[in-house]
Design a protein around this motif. Structure first.
Motif, PDB file in Angstrom:
ATOM      1  N   ILE A 573       0.830  -1.207   0.000  1.00 15.57           N
ATOM      2  CA  ILE A 573       0.000   0.000   0.000  1.00 15.57           C
ATOM      3  C   ILE A 573       0.865   1.257   0.000  1.00 15.57           C
ATOM      4  O   ILE A 573       0.786   2.100  -0.881  1.00 15.57           O
ATOM      5  CB  ILE A 573      -0.941   0.023   1.228  1.00 15.57           C
ATOM      6  CG1 ILE A 573      -1.862  -1.201   1.237  1.00 15.57           C
ATOM      7  CG2 ILE A 573      -1.750   1.320   1.251  1.00 15.57           C
ATOM      8  CD1 ILE A 573      -2.627  -1.386   2.535  1.00 15.57           C
ATOM      9  N   HIS A 735      -1.083   3.931  -2.124  1.00 14.83           N
ATOM     10  CA  HIS A 735      -1.755   4.971  -1.365  1.00 14.83           C
ATOM     11  C   HIS A 735      -2.080   6.166  -2.263  1.00 14.83           C
ATOM     12  O   HIS A 735      -1.205   6.651  -2.995  1.00 14.83           O
ATOM     13  CB  HIS A 735      -0.886   5.424  -0.189  1.00 14.83           C
ATOM     14  CG  HIS A 735      -1.677   6.140   0.858  1.00 14.83           C
ATOM     15  ND1 HIS A 735      -2.054   7.457   0.724  1.00 14.83           N
ATOM     16  CD2 HIS A 735      -2.187   5.710   2.039  1.00 14.83           C
ATOM     17  CE1 HIS A 735      -2.760   7.824   1.778  1.00 14.83           C
ATOM     18  NE2 HIS A 735      -2.851   6.785   2.601  1.00 14.83           N
ATOM     19  N   ILE A 755      -5.333   2.937  -2.733  1.00 14.53           N
ATOM     20  CA  ILE A 755      -5.581   1.944  -1.701  1.00 14.53           C
ATOM     21  C   ILE A 755      -5.138   2.518  -0.359  1.00 14.53           C
ATOM     22  O   ILE A 755      -3.983   2.897  -0.193  1.00 14.53           O
ATOM     23  CB  ILE A 755      -4.782   0.639  -1.972  1.00 14.53           C
ATOM     24  CG1 ILE A 755      -4.928   0.213  -3.433  1.00 14.53           C
ATOM     25  CG2 ILE A 755      -5.210  -0.459  -1.020  1.00 14.53           C
ATOM     26  CD1 ILE A 755      -6.351  -0.056  -3.866  1.00 14.53           C
ATOM     27  N   ASN A 756      -6.052   2.564   0.600  1.00 16.30           N
ATOM     28  CA  ASN A 756      -5.698   3.036   1.934  1.00 16.30           C
ATOM     29  C   ASN A 756      -6.204   2.104   3.029  1.00 16.30           C
ATOM     30  O   ASN A 756      -6.398   2.505   4.169  1.00 16.30           O
ATOM     31  CB  ASN A 756      -6.201   4.462   2.169  1.00 16.30           C
ATOM     32  CG  ASN A 756      -7.693   4.590   1.966  1.00 16.30           C
ATOM     33  OD1 ASN A 756      -8.403   3.598   1.822  1.00 16.30           O
ATOM     34  ND2 ASN A 756      -8.181   5.831   1.946  1.00 16.30           N
TER      35      ASN A 756
END
Length: 786
Positions: A573, A735, A755-756
């Motif tokens: 991530i 991220h 994407i977090n």
């Protein structure tokens, strides 16, 4: 393989005159290191009121050992990693050698001064290995020895020159670091040679005392991995006392004394020693008579005469190393030896106060104004001391850091396929380079991986070039005609160093290989591969490698949630943010094979540039349709600068999609569906968030300082065609903050997708949908402004 156990005794081949000179130099080293720290904390103006620090006690425990090494034992080709907390001793020695200035010492731990911990990049030529993050400096010596063997077995080192010893000065508390044992185990497999670790066994850590039985565990572990173990426990005075009536009892008491008791008595002094020993050994008249022969000061001197502070015992140990196998010296020392702080459990961060330093000044016979004088206060002829220092074998006045010639980098051999992934293209490029015969460039590539060689597409290169080993080892599967795609042939000519599953070791190995041009005068092109999420697992060692200005390429693949069925544990991530934030490391995340080829070619040159560095490639296993195109020079330049327009924006552009890496197909599909509703919409391919962001930020700082003139950053030029009210959608398999900053460049609204949250198992279609980075999510983000 078993290690040898050797008990060092007093006595050395060194002459009485040399011992006298070494004693004088040791005294001066201890004074200068203590004074440097005192000057920084009590004399230099303190503008912010914060304690400067400097570890006087940790310096004192190593002064004798470092004096013996630097002024007698070491040769110019030897390389040393100094215990971080003994940095002032190192600076003092280099000051005496003429390699460090008084100005730097006066500014110890100040801006532009000698660094708190030895630094190759900030302290200059004298430092062989940076230290600071405990354990890493010790472990890198193992990999430097492996690098030296790698070069030596390929006849790349000067003929007839004895191999250098890779020496680590290690604090006993450093042995709590797990990476130490990972390194010992992994380098044991490679049968490394010419490594010395000298353990400063002062039995104190930052917060308290070391376990009393640690020395036994240390010895067992090192012997288990084939090291010679040499214990330097007692000095000449104690050995002489042991030989007298009552001496056996004294030795028994010392051997059984708990660490905290010994340290407390060391702080309290002679009367306390006498009282404690007699109370513990009542009725032993011979022992009582022995102790009665010493007054309190003499008894204190005797009881602190440990091996690590006896020059004869130390030199005896160094002179009697039986072979070139790795050797560890367990040297018993006193933390704070010779200082008012000695032995106290709180002395790690302790500092002598002004009154204590005045007492120490008088004990060293230093007059005011002579504090920095190299011979002041010594009981021997000043010129004799200077002559002795100049004649030290290690002090040859030659630069410590060597230089290697620049190697011409060929065009990367990229061959387009209709569908491919960046990881696959990476493997094919290396495979083609491996086929090149008589190529100085290809012959200098060395690959390494923590047991993921095949799954990161290094297999083709290894099949062509083989694995490195000191001896020829056949591939039994091949010899027995068992079908296998991999040829695991190990020879001294091999160019792949296989490691176990330990990411710290990968980055330490890359650090050592990436310093070969500076340490050994031979340039290598190290390439290390691992799964992208496990960069975080080895991040301390990666930072350490970059801090030394080591030059290597780390290829992290597969990356993101695109590694869909593997689940959250194997999906990354935050790694794009690591790539953007790590100094000395330039990160790229190309989408297509031709981009990757351009980036790799640039990277190998960047690894050789004086102001260059290392490179991080974040690649993917996602198969993607490859564009049919010939890249012009402008596009190639834009790719390595960080981005280019895959679809140029039209006049007064109101909408832009920006993507990175594996998200190209989704972004392209969204652009196709939106282009009619948004005429002139641009599609920005970001190949390096790192280069785009950091160039822009550097220029912004220059503008604040009035240094920029009319210069503009690449990302500013790219976004110049956009209308002031244009909107952007950014998408990355990582991220979202890695691209969200694009809106700040010219004040545009941004919808950042990425994407977090932790990933999970699934196929990429389900995961892209769930985490909202698929084409539909891009379309929703674009239409929210309609």
């Amino acid at each position: 393989m078993t290690g040898e156990i050797i008990e060092a005794t007093a006595g050395s081949r060194v002459s009485a005159k040399e011992l006298e000179m070494l004693g004088a130099v040791e005294k001066k080293v201890r004074w200068l290191s203590s004074w440097t720290i005192h000057h920084a904390n009590h004399i230099r103006p303190k503008r912010d009121g914060i304690k400067v620090g400097g570890h006087q006690a940790s310096c004192a425990s190593l002064s004798t050992l470092m004096t013996a090494l630097y002024f007698n034992v070491l040769r110019p080709q030897d390389r040393v990693a100094v215990k971080p907390h003994a940095s002032p001793v190192f600076h003092a020695i280099n000051y005496m050698f003429g390699r460090q200035s008084r100005e730097k010492l006066e500014n110890f731990r100040a801006f532009g001064g000698a660094q708190s911990y030895p630094s190759r990049t900030k302290d200059g030529d004298a430092v062989d290995f940076s230290t600071g993050s405990v354990g890493l400096g010790a472990a890198v010596t193992n990999f430097a020895a492996l690098t030296q063997d790698y070069l030596r077995y390929k006849n790349m080192l000067p003929k007839g020159e004895k191999p250098g010893r890779m020496v680590a000065l290690v604090g006993d508390a450093e042995l709590d670091e797990g990476n130490i044992y990972e390194a010992l185990l992994d380098t044991w497999k490679h049968d490394i040679r010419n490594v010395w670790w000298v353990i400063d066994y002062n039995r104190q850590s930052l917060d308290g005392m070391i376990d009393a039985h640690l020395f036994r565990v240390i010895g067992r572990f090192f012997r288990a991995v084939g090291w010679n173990v040499i214990t330097i426990k007692y000095g000449r005075k104690l050995h002489e006392a042991f030989a007298r009536p009552g001496g056996k009892s004294l030795k028994k008491w010392l051997n059984e004394s708990p660490n905290d008791v010994y340290s407390a008595l060391t702080f309290q002094g002679g009367a306390a020693w006498r009282k404690q020993i007699l109370a513990d050994m009542p009725g032993d008249n011979a022992l009582a008579s022995l102790l009665a022969d010493y007054d309190d000061d003499e008894l204190h001197d005797l009881m602190t005469n440990l091996g690590g502070h006896c020059m004869e015992a130390i030199l005896n140990a160094f002179e009697n190393v039986p072979n070139d196998k790795p050797t560890v010296f367990i040297a018993y020392t006193v933390k704070g030896y010779g200082l008012p702080l000695q032995g106290h459990k709180d002395n790690h961060a302790g500092l002598m106060n002004v009154a204590q330093m005045e007492g120490f000044r008088k004990a060293n016979n230093i007059a005011e104004g002579d504090e920095w004088d190299i011979t002041a206060g010594l009981d021997c002829d000043a010129q004799d001391v200077r002559t002795f220092i100049d004649a030290a074998p290690f002090n040859n006045r030659q630069p410590r850091q060597k230089f290697a010639e620049i190697i011409t980098v060929p065009e990367m051999p990229y061959q387009r396929a209709d569908t491919s992934s960046t990881q696959e293209v990476f493997g094919k490029i290396l495979n083609e380079l491996a086929k090149s015969k008589n190529s100085d460039f290809s012959d200098r590539i060395v690959t390494t991986s923590p047991d993921v060689t095949v799954s990161t597409n290094l297999g083709g290169f290894v099949n062509q070039r083989g694995l490195f080993a000191r001896e020829n080892l056949a591939d039994e599967f091949r010899d027995r005609k068992v079908p296998s795609a991999q040829k695991w042939i190990r020879t001294p000519k091999g160019q792949h160093v296989e490691l176990g599953i330990a990411e710290n070791n990968l980055f330490l190995n890359l650090a050592a290989l990436g310093l070969s041009h500076s340490l050994f005068g031979q340039r290598l092109f190290p390439i290390g591969t691992l799964y992208d999420p496990f960069i975080a697992r080895g991040l301390d060692a990666l930072n350490y490698a970059c801090y030394q200005d080591a030059r290597f390429m780390v290829v992290a693949t597969p990356s993101g949630i695109t590694l869909a069925p593997e689940g959250g544990a194997h999906q990354s991530i935050g790694t794009p943010m690591i790539g953007m934030g790590q100094p000395g490391l330039t990160s790229f995340e190309p989408s297509f094979g031709d981009e990757l080829a351009v980036v790799m070619g640039w990277s190998f040159n960047h690894m050789q540039d004086q102001d260059g560095g290392s490179v991080y490639l974040r690649l993917s296993t996602k198969p993607m349709e490859q564009p049919e195109r010939e890249l012009d020079e402008a596009t190639r330049s834009a790719i390595v600068r960080g981005g280019y327009w895959l679809r140029e924006p039209g006049e007064n552009c109101k909408m832009v999609l920006a993507y990175c890496g594996a998200m190209a197909p989704e972004a392209i599909a969204a652009w196709e569906q939106l282009k009619n509703d948004h005429p002139g919409m641009g599609l920005l391919a970001v190949t390096s968030t790192d280069r785009l962001y950091n160039e822009w930020q550097d220029l912004e700082r220059a503008r604040l300082e009035g240094r920029a003139g009319g210069e503009t950053a690449h990302i500013e030029d790219l976004l110049k065609p956009l209308a002031p009210d244009a909107r952007m959608v950014t998408v990355i398999d990582g991220h979202p903050a890695a691209l969200a900053w694009l809106g700040a460049v010219r004040g545009h609204a941004v919808a950042p997708l990425g994407i977090n949250a932790f990933g999970q198992c699934g196929d990429s279609i389900d995961l892209y949908k769930h985490y909202q980075i698929d084409t539909a999510a891009i379309l929703r983000a674009a239409k929210r402004w309609d």
